[in-house]
Motif scaffolding. Structure first.
Motif, short mmCIF file in Angstrom:
data_model
loop_
_atom_site.label_atom_id
_atom_site.label_comp_id
_atom_site.label_asym_id
_atom_site.label_seq_id
_atom_site.Cartn_x
_atom_site.Cartn_y
_atom_site.Cartn_z
N GLY A 56 2.39 -7.73 13.27
CA GLY A 56 1.21 -7.36 14.05
C GLY A 56 0.89 -5.88 13.93
O GLY A 56 1.67 -5.09 13.40
N ASP A 57 -0.26 -5.51 14.46
CA ASP A 57 -0.73 -4.12 14.47
C ASP A 57 -0.75 -3.49 13.07
O ASP A 57 -0.28 -2.37 12.88
N VAL A 58 -1.28 -4.25 12.12
CA VAL A 58 -1.41 -3.77 10.74
C VAL A 58 -2.85 -3.28 10.56
O VAL A 58 -3.78 -3.99 10.92
N PRO A 59 -3.05 -2.10 10.00
CA PRO A 59 -4.42 -1.66 9.74
C PRO A 59 -5.13 -2.64 8.81
O PRO A 59 -4.53 -3.14 7.85
N LEU A 60 -6.36 -2.93 9.08
CA LEU A 60 -7.16 -3.85 8.26
C LEU A 60 -7.69 -3.08 7.05
O LEU A 60 -8.88 -2.88 6.86
N THR A 61 -6.72 -2.64 6.23
CA THR A 61 -7.02 -1.86 5.04
C THR A 61 -6.14 -2.34 3.90
O THR A 61 -5.14 -3.03 4.11
N GLU A 62 -6.50 -1.94 2.69
CA GLU A 62 -5.67 -2.28 1.53
C GLU A 62 -4.27 -1.69 1.69
O GLU A 62 -3.27 -2.35 1.42
N ALA A 63 -4.17 -0.47 2.16
CA ALA A 63 -2.88 0.17 2.37
C ALA A 63 -2.05 -0.58 3.42
O ALA A 63 -0.83 -0.72 3.28
N GLY A 64 -2.71 -1.08 4.47
CA GLY A 64 -2.00 -1.85 5.50
C GLY A 64 -1.43 -3.14 4.94
O GLY A 64 -0.28 -3.51 5.24
N LEU A 65 -2.19 -3.83 4.10
CA LEU A 65 -1.71 -5.06 3.48
C LEU A 65 -0.55 -4.79 2.53
O LEU A 65 0.47 -5.47 2.57
N ILE A 66 -0.68 -3.78 1.71
CA ILE A 66 0.39 -3.44 0.77
C ILE A 66 1.65 -3.03 1.51
O ILE A 66 2.76 -3.41 1.12
N SER A 67 1.53 -2.30 2.58
CA SER A 67 2.69 -1.91 3.39
C SER A 67 3.40 -3.15 3.94
O SER A 67 4.63 -3.23 3.93
#
Length: 80
Positions: A56-67
């Motif tokens: 949870g609490d993942v930024p809705l960004t490409e970097a958030g998904l990759i992390s």
């Protein structure tokens, strides 16, 4: 370092990526969760809907998904 091809799904802003780890293919998605007010990442086997990992609490960004993917891979390596 792995290279990921992140794609946007539909008009909701969700992001999606297929990746391989130790010969298995997984799909990862980060999207906004209704009533939660934040985004979450879910990782499943490529040909199934069994959730293997949720964060949870993942930024809705490409970097958030990759992390999220990288944390999943590290967890798999520790379990091994």
């Amino acid at each position: 370092m792995m290279t990921y091809k992140v794609e946007r799904l539909g008009v909701t802003g969700a992001l999606f990526c297929c990746f391989e780890h130790e010969g298995r293919v997984y799909s990862a998605q980060v999207d906004c969760v209704p009533f939660y007010g934040a985004a979450a990442c879910t990782i499943c086997p490529e040909n199934g809907f069994d959730e293997l990992y949720t964060m949870g609490d993942v930024p809705l960004t490409e970097a958030g998904l990759i992390s999220c993917i990288e944390k999943f891979v590290k967890m798999k390596e520790v379990i091994r």
